[in-house]
Write a protein that holds these residues in place. Structure first.
Motif, PDB file in Angstrom:
ATOM      1  N   TRP A  84       0.856  -1.176   0.000  1.00  0.00           N
ATOM      2  CA  TRP A  84       0.000   0.000   0.000  1.00  0.00           C
ATOM      3  C   TRP A  84       0.899   1.235   0.000  1.00  0.00           C
ATOM      4  CZ3 TRP A  84      -1.190  -4.388   2.757  1.00  0.00           C
ATOM      5  CH2 TRP A  84      -2.400  -4.990   2.452  1.00  0.00           C
ATOM      6  N   ARG A  85       1.067   1.830  -1.155  1.00  0.00           N
ATOM      7  CA  ARG A  85       1.919   3.008  -1.286  1.00  0.00           C
ATOM      8  C   ARG A  85       1.198   4.228  -0.723  1.00  0.00           C
ATOM      9  NH1 ARG A  85       5.994   2.246  -5.150  1.00  0.00           N
ATOM     10  NH2 ARG A  85       6.673   0.075  -4.929  1.00  0.00           N
ATOM     11  N   ARG A  86       1.933   5.044  -0.005  1.00  0.00           N
ATOM     12  CA  ARG A  86       1.364   6.251   0.577  1.00  0.00           C
ATOM     13  C   ARG A  86       2.319   7.414   0.381  1.00  0.00           C
ATOM     14  NH1 ARG A  86      -0.168   7.015   6.911  1.00  0.00           N
ATOM     15  NH2 ARG A  86       2.057   6.586   7.101  1.00  0.00           N
ATOM     16  N   THR A  87       1.775   8.522  -0.041  1.00  0.00           N
ATOM     17  CA  THR A  87       2.558   9.744  -0.215  1.00  0.00           C
ATOM     18  C   THR A  87       1.930  10.833   0.634  1.00  0.00           C
ATOM     19  OG1 THR A  87       3.158   9.136  -2.485  1.00  0.00           O
ATOM     20  CG2 THR A  87       3.423  11.449  -1.844  1.00  0.00           C
ATOM     21  N   ARG A  88       2.729  11.410   1.507  1.00  0.00           N
ATOM     22  CA  ARG A  88       2.262  12.508   2.346  1.00  0.00           C
ATOM     23  C   ARG A  88       2.897  13.807   1.870  1.00  0.00           C
ATOM     24  NH1 ARG A  88       3.440  10.898   8.402  1.00  0.00           N
ATOM     25  NH2 ARG A  88       5.139   9.749   7.430  1.00  0.00           N
ATOM     26  N   ALA A  89       2.066  14.764   1.557  1.00  0.00           N
ATOM     27  CA  ALA A  89       2.544  16.097   1.167  1.00  0.00           C
ATOM     28  C   ALA A  89       2.211  17.058   2.293  1.00  0.00           C
ATOM     29  CB  ALA A  89       1.898  16.539  -0.140  1.00  0.00           C
ATOM     30  N   ILE A  90       3.219  17.578   2.954  1.00  0.00           N
ATOM     31  CA  ILE A  90       3.034  18.422   4.135  1.00  0.00           C
ATOM     32  C   ILE A  90       3.317  19.875   3.751  1.00  0.00           C
ATOM     33  CG2 ILE A  90       3.813  18.859   6.486  1.00  0.00           C
ATOM     34  CD1 ILE A  90       4.730  15.943   6.565  1.00  0.00           C
ATOM     35  N   PRO A  91       2.292  20.724   3.677  1.00  0.00           N
ATOM     36  CA  PRO A  91       2.524  22.141   3.364  1.00  0.00           C
ATOM     37  C   PRO A  91       3.341  22.801   4.482  1.00  0.00           C
ATOM     38  CG  PRO A  91       0.194  21.543   3.153  1.00  0.00           C
ATOM     39  CD  PRO A  91       0.869  20.417   3.867  1.00  0.00           C
ATOM     40  N   LEU A  92       4.440  23.374   4.112  1.00  0.00           N
ATOM     41  CA  LEU A  92       5.336  23.940   5.114  1.00  0.00           C
ATOM     42  C   LEU A  92       4.814  25.256   5.674  1.00  0.00           C
ATOM     43  CD1 LEU A  92       8.758  23.065   3.459  1.00  0.00           C
ATOM     44  CD2 LEU A  92       7.538  21.860   5.265  1.00  0.00           C
ATOM     45  N   GLU A  93       3.827  25.857   5.033  1.00  0.00           N
ATOM     46  CA  GLU A  93       3.217  27.053   5.614  1.00  0.00           C
ATOM     47  C   GLU A  93       2.499  26.719   6.913  1.00  0.00           C
ATOM     48  OE1 GLU A  93       2.803  26.030   2.566  1.00  0.00           O
ATOM     49  OE2 GLU A  93       3.339  27.640   1.145  1.00  0.00           O
TER      50      GLU A  93
END
Length: 467
Positions: A84-93
């Motif tokens: 189960w591939r997971r990508t987390r994109a965390i906005p640095l703002e």
């Protein structure tokens, strides 16, 4: 955005699987009780631990191979998972604070763990475990620079992240160094530590006068006593060598013995400051300061604090004034004049009613609470997100209400049991002062001067909703 080539996806340090396997070993040994060891025997017990640890290491290697991270624009992206591939994109703002954590095994191997706290996070985001200390420090400074809108430089392929010296907030001089002696004494002056002689005496008496008591019985009782003492011991270990620096619009905290932490908290992310005076500390005139930071997860409601909320573990009033002045400029704890609730509310708090209080200054709203352990919560006006007036059935009978000033942290300043007309005026004042503070200094975290407000008893109450 300045772009220098395309940043490649990076992996964690190759030793990460071994450290994760060692952590699994500790968890397994702690989870298995003395009763399990007696039932299965030492040999089979060791075999069980070995099999589980080998499995944990294999899983850690697979996880490490499929985990990567890189910075894309104003986001930190973390990739993980095999099936189960997971990508987390965390906005640095939305970044609130960044920690470089070094557990004992990480200190031995020269590694570190990077932990991020973001607005609205239910837990710590993107714990990158483990990186080299140099990589963790550079990545921390780069993420903070992007979060502050200073730099979002993308390095060339194979190159380290680019962070110029002038782009990252400096550490600054040491503002506060907590004495380890005071830290140990403060934790000895806790209920858990005071009950230690009673527990030890119980074990000695039982072992001396009860022949049926076996090694397992003694070990189990000592384990229970150790569990009671875990909180003060953990606090001493985690706050050891506490150092506070003030850089460019950021607090730099470093603390810990077995696990060292280097935490960076931008001042404009702080939602409030809480001062606590435990009963047994008052002979030394000590107090504790903690932070409310938006997005910080896992707050401990038991009063023992947690790993990401500390501002002053233990200190004198002068030290507290110096530290609190960074986050809340111009605010003095000893100058806060609290107004108690009406005398008729003593039925709600027979003993603590005189200790309750509320005050509005030119910068903050502050509330006082507690009988044995006294607390003062200070919230800048610019951090107030909403204002509520709540009236329970008993409060209705006495004509009082409680006003809540909510912050992004999720904690509210509760102005308890105010006269109903006063409660509506306070709600109006807080809403108006919050709007003025945010308009005057939207990026300064409430560090703004607005006219001080007082409650005029003769002023008419605001229109109240029917029913």
């Amino acid at each position: 955005m300045e772009v220098i080539g395309e940043e490649p996806r990076r992996r964690l340090h190759p030793l990460s699987p071994l450290l994760h396997g060692a952590k699994a070993l500790v968890v397994i040994v702690v989870a298995l009780s003395w009763q399990t060891l007696r039932e299965v025997g030492l040999g089979f017990f060791a075999l069980m631990v070995l099999v589980v640890v080998i499995g944990a290491v294999i899983m850690s290697v697979v996880s490490w191979y499929n985990t990567g991270y890189h910075v894309v624009g104003h986001e930190l992206r973390v990739y993980e998972g095999l099936l189960w591939r997971r990508t987390r994109a965390i906005p640095l703002e939305r970044l609130q604070s960044v920690e470089v954590v070094r557990p004992l095994l990480a200190q031995v191997t020269g590694l570190a763990e990077l932990r991020l706290e973001v607005v609205g996070g239910g837990k710590t985001e993107a714990p990158l475990a483990y990186l080299s200390v140099a990589d963790a420090t550079v990545l921390r400074d780069r993420l903070l620079a992007i979060a502050r809108g200073v730099s979002d430089v993308v390095p060339a392929e194979g190159a380290a992240p680019v962070v110029g010296p002038s782009r990252v907030p400096g550490d600054g001089p040491v503002l506060l160094a907590v004495r380890n002696r005071d830290l140990v004494i403060s934790q000895l002056l806790t209920p858990q530590a005071l009950f230690l002689p009673i527990g030890v005496a119980f074990v000695v008496v039982q072992f001396a006068f009860d022949p049926s008591w076996s090694f397992i019985g003694v070990a189990s009782t000592l384990t229970a006593i150790a569990g009671v003492l875990l909180q003060p011991v953990r606090r001493v270990l985690s706050d050891w060598n506490f150092r506070l620096r003030h850089g460019d619009r950021a607090l730099r905290l470093r603390f810990g013995l077995l696990e060292t932490r280097s935490q960076t908290v931008p001042v404009d992310r702080v939602q409030g400051v809480t001062a606590t005076w435990p009963l047994l500390w008052r002979g030394h005139r000590w107090l504790r300061l903690t932070l409310d930071v938006a997005g910080v997860a896992g707050q401990d409601t038991s009063g023992g604090g947690n790993e990401t909320d500390r501002l002053l573990p233990v200190g004198t009033a002068d030290e507290a004034e110096r530290v609190a002045g960074i986050v809340l400029p111009g605010v003095r704890l000893d100058a806060l004049a609290f107004v108690p609730p009406p005398p008729r509310t003593r039925w709600f708090h027979p003993l603590a009613q005189p200790r309750l209080g509320v005050t509005l200054t030119d910068r903050i709203v502050a509330t006082r609470d507690g009988l044995l352990t006294r607390t003062v919560l200070m919230v800048p006006y610019a951090r107030i997100q909403s204002v509520r007036v709540v009236q329970g059935p008993l409060q209705r009978l006495l004509g009082v209400a409680t006003v809540y000033a909510d912050t992004a942290r999720g904690r509210s300043a509760a102005l308890r049991d105010r006269d109903l007309a006063e409660a509506w005026r306070l709600a109006d004042d807080l809403a108006r002062l919050g709007r003025a503070a945010r308009a005057a200094a939207p990026d300064r975290g409430g560090a703004v001067v607005v006219p001080a407000q007082t409650v005029d008893p003769a002023a008419p109450p605001l229109p109240q909703p029917s029913g």
